[in-house]
Motif scaffolding. Structure first.
Motif, PDB file in Angstrom:
ATOM      1  N   GLY A  50       0.792  -1.227   0.000  1.00 35.36           N
ATOM      2  CA  GLY A  50       0.000   0.000   0.000  1.00 35.36           C
ATOM      3  C   GLY A  50       0.818   1.267   0.000  1.00 35.36           C
ATOM      4  N   GLN A  51       2.124   1.171  -0.138  1.00 33.88           N
ATOM      5  CA  GLN A  51       3.008   2.342  -0.120  1.00 33.88           C
ATOM      6  C   GLN A  51       3.163   2.883  -1.540  1.00 33.88           C
ATOM      7  N   LEU A  52       2.093   3.471  -2.014  1.00 35.59           N
ATOM      8  CA  LEU A  52       2.018   3.969  -3.386  1.00 35.59           C
ATOM      9  C   LEU A  52       1.073   5.156  -3.380  1.00 35.59           C
ATOM     10  N   CYS A  53       1.525   6.299  -3.883  1.00 30.61           N
ATOM     11  CA  CYS A  53       0.746   7.529  -3.730  1.00 30.61           C
ATOM     12  C   CYS A  53      -0.568   7.483  -4.502  1.00 30.61           C
ATOM     13  N   THR A  54      -0.663   6.665  -5.534  1.00 33.59           N
ATOM     14  CA  THR A  54      -1.909   6.564  -6.301  1.00 33.59           C
ATOM     15  C   THR A  54      -2.722   5.319  -5.960  1.00 33.59           C
ATOM     16  N   ALA A  55      -2.299   4.547  -4.958  1.00 36.18           N
ATOM     17  CA  ALA A  55      -3.064   3.360  -4.561  1.00 36.18           C
ATOM     18  C   ALA A  55      -4.469   3.767  -4.112  1.00 36.18           C
ATOM     19  N   VAL A  56      -5.445   2.911  -4.379  1.00 33.74           N
ATOM     20  CA  VAL A  56      -6.803   3.177  -3.910  1.00 33.74           C
ATOM     21  C   VAL A  56      -6.784   3.273  -2.386  1.00 33.74           C
ATOM     22  N   GLU A  57      -7.311   4.378  -1.855  1.00 35.46           N
ATOM     23  CA  GLU A  57      -7.276   4.627  -0.406  1.00 35.46           C
ATOM     24  C   GLU A  57      -8.663   4.699   0.218  1.00 35.46           C
ATOM     25  N   ARG A  58      -9.700   4.820  -0.595  1.00 34.82           N
ATOM     26  CA  ARG A  58     -11.079   4.847  -0.084  1.00 34.82           C
ATOM     27  C   ARG A  58     -11.998   4.364  -1.194  1.00 34.82           C
ATOM     28  N   VAL A  59     -13.004   3.586  -0.834  1.00 37.01           N
ATOM     29  CA  VAL A  59     -13.899   2.983  -1.822  1.00 37.01           C
ATOM     30  C   VAL A  59     -15.328   3.413  -1.538  1.00 37.01           C
ATOM     31  N   TYR A  60     -15.996   3.933  -2.576  1.00 44.77           N
ATOM     32  CA  TYR A  60     -17.401   4.312  -2.495  1.00 44.77           C
ATOM     33  C   TYR A  60     -18.206   3.323  -3.338  1.00 44.77           C
ATOM     34  N   VAL A  61     -19.128   2.614  -2.687  1.00 49.11           N
ATOM     35  CA  VAL A  61     -19.846   1.513  -3.336  1.00 49.11           C
ATOM     36  C   VAL A  61     -21.340   1.831  -3.364  1.00 49.11           C
ATOM     37  N   HIS A  62     -21.961   1.619  -4.536  1.00 50.62           N
ATOM     38  CA  HIS A  62     -23.408   1.848  -4.662  1.00 50.62           C
ATOM     39  C   HIS A  62     -24.162   0.947  -3.696  1.00 50.62           C
ATOM     40  N   GLU A  63     -25.172   1.525  -3.056  1.00 52.93           N
ATOM     41  CA  GLU A  63     -25.898   0.802  -2.006  1.00 52.93           C
ATOM     42  C   GLU A  63     -26.530  -0.496  -2.496  1.00 52.93           C
ATOM     43  N   ASP A  64     -26.882  -0.587  -3.795  1.00 52.35           N
ATOM     44  CA  ASP A  64     -27.522  -1.799  -4.315  1.00 52.35           C
ATOM     45  C   ASP A  64     -26.580  -2.997  -4.349  1.00 52.35           C
ATOM     46  N   ILE A  65     -25.285  -2.733  -4.399  1.00 47.93           N
ATOM     47  CA  ILE A  65     -24.308  -3.831  -4.505  1.00 47.93           C
ATOM     48  C   ILE A  65     -23.362  -3.855  -3.314  1.00 47.93           C
ATOM     49  N   TYR A  66     -23.624  -3.027  -2.333  1.00 52.66           N
ATOM     50  CA  TYR A  66     -22.682  -2.833  -1.227  1.00 52.66           C
ATOM     51  C   TYR A  66     -22.320  -4.153  -0.543  1.00 52.66           C
ATOM     52  N   ASP A  67     -23.308  -4.916  -0.125  1.00 49.48           N
ATOM     53  CA  ASP A  67     -23.021  -6.158   0.608  1.00 49.48           C
ATOM     54  C   ASP A  67     -22.239  -7.149  -0.239  1.00 49.48           C
ATOM     55  N   ALA A  68     -22.651  -7.297  -1.495  1.00 50.22           N
ATOM     56  CA  ALA A  68     -21.970  -8.245  -2.386  1.00 50.22           C
ATOM     57  C   ALA A  68     -20.531  -7.820  -2.641  1.00 50.22           C
ATOM     58  N   PHE A  69     -20.334  -6.508  -2.809  1.00 48.21           N
ATOM     59  CA  PHE A  69     -18.981  -6.040  -3.118  1.00 48.21           C
ATOM     60  C   PHE A  69     -18.076  -6.115  -1.888  1.00 48.21           C
ATOM     61  N   VAL A  70     -18.606  -5.788  -0.721  1.00 47.44           N
ATOM     62  CA  VAL A  70     -17.820  -5.919   0.505  1.00 47.44           C
ATOM     63  C   VAL A  70     -17.377  -7.372   0.696  1.00 47.44           C
ATOM     64  N   ALA A  71     -18.262  -8.307   0.388  1.00 47.76           N
ATOM     65  CA  ALA A  71     -17.910  -9.728   0.520  1.00 47.76           C
ATOM     66  C   ALA A  71     -16.751 -10.088  -0.404  1.00 47.76           C
TER      67      ALA A  71
END
Length: 474
Positions: free
Chosen positions: A278-299
């Motif tokens: 994770g030591q990369l300045c452009t690495a994904v640092e926060r994820v915003y997930v649509h509520e319709d797929i939130y549970d599936a994507f978190v899994a």
């Protein structure tokens, strides 16, 4: 254990300072090298040598300078094994990844060598008859290059190649965490036969670095580092009104829409977050997930992060490696603990492993809020906070509600959504259906607190020039 010397005027010279800087393998805590801590007098001499060398270096044609850079690229490839071995030990990267970084450094060097015939000026119409206005691109002089620890080989050449092709000379301060690879690069410079004093590489403490950056013959300071380091460089630049180019912190948002390829998005986001721990300045640092797929994507995120193993990459090249030092690990773990105390839910990871090395497991946090520290501050480690959104307008608002603006990501199959976000995101880069990779023919520039100026491509190369107007009355 290796013992290094500073590289000035194409020779390695022992420092008058007998106190050495220690370098440790972050995967084993083993002392692997001692490097010099340059004195103020040695640093000043390096700048003076670079200034004298620049007077003749700038007089070469750009094609002659380009030929030197091609020789340097060849030498980097010839020394890639030595550079890779040094980098793997001091950074915790696998030998394969460290060697590949040397190859990428040779690639970007050759790319800038090919700009030799493409450094353009302008001819501008004058208001006066029988007169032409010529706008020329000229070198700045001596460039102070401050190199980070995370990609120290690639970043070093990312800075010095455009500086050299445009007629400047450099004084390089590598990170004290990863200096050995820089001295291997110095050996490639030596083998390439670059003129004396064009490239100078010295390790030093912060006080001596300030002396270099505030020297009146240093015309530009280029830094890749933290926001705090960027503020210090801006202080230094005020002394002689030196130009600054700053690539600072990042907090890349990834927006995952309901129509996204979820498996691809989860796999790539976790890959981005765990590359180089994770030591990369452009690495994904926060994820915003649509509520319709939130549970599936978190899994899916939890599955991929739980499966990602970590350990000494010289023993297990496929594993995620260590953080750079114990302080970095402690700071990250304390951020995770504060997030949990503030209401975040720990899905996986979040502990300090036993044993040697600065390892930290891939860590997933859900039920995060926009105002949490873990969402607002750069983590620079394998920790991923996840938030929920209701529609694309809210996702864009959340992504933009931030102090940083380096890179951004969106996963969607709807081109209208993709272009709406691309046209309104407050960041220097957006990647659609992929994670960041910094193509060196593009332009890597931060908005907001993510920096000033930029790297890569034509525009990154021109950062190392200044303009002269010639008014020609005939």
């Amino acid at each position: 254990m290796r013992v290094e010397e500073n590289f000035v005027a194409n020779v390695f010279t022992a420092s008058a300072n007998t106190a050495m800087l220690a370098v440790y393998n972050p995967a084993t805590d083993e002392l692997i090298a001692q490097v010099p801590s340059a004195t103020a007098a040695e640093a000043i001499e390096a700048v003076e040598i670079a200034a004298r060398a620049q007077r003749s270096w700038r007089q070469l044609t750009s094609t002659e300078r380009g030929a030197c850079l091609h020789k340097l690229a060849d030498a980097l490839l010839a020394h890639k094994g030595q550079i890779g071995e040094a980098l793997a030990l001091e950074s915790g990267k696998s030998l394969e990844d460290a060697t590949n970084e040397a190859v990428y450094a040779a690639d970007i060097t050759r790319y800038h060598a090919e700009w030799a015939r493409r450094i353009e000026g302008e001819i501008i119409p004058s208001d006066t008859p029988s007169e032409n206005l010529l706008l020329q691109r000229e070198p700045i002089g001596v460039i102070s290059c401050l190199i980070p620890f995370n990609y120290p080989v690639y970043t070093l050449l990312r800075k010095i190649a455009p500086a050299l092709i445009t007629g400047n000379t450099v004084v390089v301060r590598p990170s004290n965490n990863t200096p050995c690879s820089a001295f291997e690069i110095a050996r490639a410079v030596q083998a390439a036969g670059l003129p004396d004093g064009v490239v100078n590489i010295l390790t030093m403490d912060h006080g001596v670095s300030e002396i270099v950056c505030t020297h009146p013959k240093v015309g530009m300071i280029t830094l890749t580092g933290s926001v705090g380091a960027g503020r210090k460089v801006l202080e230094y630049s005020q002394v002689n009104i030196a130009k600054s180019s700053l690539e600072l912190g990042g907090k890349t948002p990834a927006i995952v829409e309901a129509d996204a390829d979820l498996e691809k998005a989860a796999r790539e986001i976790v890959g981005s977050k765990t590359t180089n721990c994770g030591q990369l300045c452009t690495a994904v640092e926060r994820v915003y997930v649509h509520e319709d797929i939130y549970d599936a994507f978190v899994a899916l995120l939890k599955q991929h992060m739980s499966e990602r193993q970590f350990g000494d990459r010289n023993a297990e090249p496929g594993h995620m490696g260590p953080l750079i030092n114990a302080n970095a690990r402690l700071n990250i773990h304390q951020m995770v603990e504060r997030a949990i105390d503030d209401g975040a839910v720990l899905e996986t990871g979040g502990y300090i492993p036993e044993g040697a090395g600065n390892f930290y497991p891939p860590t997933l946090l859900t039920q995060c809020r926009q105002d949490m520290e873990i969402v607002q501050e750069e983590i620079f480690g394998p920790v991923l906070p996840v938030l929920k959104f209701a529609d694309s307008e809210e996702a864009l608002q959340l992504a933009n509600d931030h102090q940083f603006g380096l890179a951004s990501v969106i996963y969607t199959e709807n081109y209208r959504t993709a272009m709406r976000v691309a046209n309104n995101i407050e960041a220097g880069e957006i990647y659609i259906n992929r994670t960041p990779a910094d193509p060196y023919q593009g332009y890597h520039a931060g908005w907001k607190r993510s920096g000033l100026g930029g790297d890569d491509g034509k525009h990154g190369m021109l950062e190392f020039t200044q303009t002269r107007l010639v008014v020609l009355n005939y």
